[in-house]
Design a protein around this motif. Structure first.
Motif, mmCIF file in Angstrom:
data_model
loop_
_atom_site.group_PDB
_atom_site.id
_atom_site.type_symbol
_atom_site.label_atom_id
_atom_site.label_comp_id
_atom_site.label_asym_id
_atom_site.label_seq_id
_atom_site.Cartn_x
_atom_site.Cartn_y
_atom_site.Cartn_z
ATOM 1 N N ARG A 120 -22.996 79.386 126.876
ATOM 2 C CA ARG A 120 -24.004 80.366 127.263
ATOM 3 C C ARG A 120 -24.350 81.239 126.069
ATOM 4 N N GLY A 139 -28.383 76.366 124.484
ATOM 5 C CA GLY A 139 -26.942 76.459 124.410
ATOM 6 C C GLY A 139 -26.328 75.126 124.054
ATOM 7 N N ARG A 143 -19.213 81.721 125.035
ATOM 8 C CA ARG A 143 -20.490 82.414 124.857
ATOM 9 C C ARG A 143 -20.847 82.397 123.381
#
Length: 232
Positions: free
Chosen positions: A153, A196, A208
């Motif tokens: 993400r 991503g 992330r």
């Protein structure tokens, strides 16, 4: 001359249990064969005849009879060895999980994500801890530790060096003039879409990664700030 080996006298419970095993069990199973040895010996059959009956070595028959005389029906269950020692220790498992959850470039590898093949190759040849493991077993370890292959993400973060000063100014104005209405606008490329990546991570906790919105050629942004209200 040593006395011939013979099973001791059976109790009613032991005799019923042995008969039930022989009648209902499969004759190729270990427990049934041992039950036959004990029953035959208890009835007076010599060791040599018992060995021919169950197709076993005479020493094996003697060992079973001695074990029965000492431990009773528990001797019907073989005391198997523990097998080959584990090749992968608990520390190795922790290292596998930690490596899979680390981006390859941080470990000096020229790619962005692990495949099972690349991960197994790195584990077998790395300067920290050598772990030799097959691909399928590696996949099983990752599954057992709830490590799955997920998409990463992204998030956006300002790189403006005057970011804090501008935020302080906005906070000051909104505090001094609470009834003023502000409108913010931005115009730029209409197709900005962060992409991503993917990698191994704990289930439900994907890594992330910062989204990259930097465009060095042919893209300009226009930022507008409008104040709607009385001039003050």
């Amino acid at each position: 001359m040593a006395e011939p080996v013979r099973a001791r006298r059976l109790s009613d419970h032991e005799g019923q249990t042995l008969v039930r095993l022989v009648r209902r069990g499969r004759h190729d199973s270990v427990r049934v064969r041992r039950a036959l040895m004990v029953m035959a010996s208890a009835s007076g059959t010599p060791v040599r005849a018992i060995a021919q009956l169950v197709a076993a070595d005479e020493d094996t028959v003697r060992d079973v009879i001695h074990a029965f005389n000492e431990r009773g029906l528990a001797a019907l269950d073989p005391n198997w060895a523990g097998g080959r020692p584990r090749r992968i220790t608990s520390g190795d498992e922790d290292f596998i999980v930690a490596t899979a959850a680390t981006r390859p470039e941080k470990l000096g590898r020229p790619f962005t994500r692990w495949s099972i093949r690349k991960l197994a190759a790195y584990l077998a040849d790395n300067p920290t801890r050598v772990v030799v493991i097959g691909r399928e077993r590696l996949r099983q370890y990752l599954r057992e530790h709830k490590i799955s292959f997920q998409r990463t993400r992204t998030w956006k973060e300002s790189t403006d060096p005057r970011r804090e000063a501008k935020l302080d100014r906005i906070e000051e104005v909104t505090t001094r003039f609470p009834n003023r209405c502000f409108a913010f606008d931005q115009f730029g490329p209409l197709s900005i879409r962060p992409h991503g990546g993917s990698g191994w991570a704990r289930e439900g906790r994907p890594e992330r990664r910062p989204a990259t919105y930097r465009r060095d050629q042919g893209v300009r942004y226009f930022h507008g700030c409008y104040s709607l209200g009385d001039d003050q």
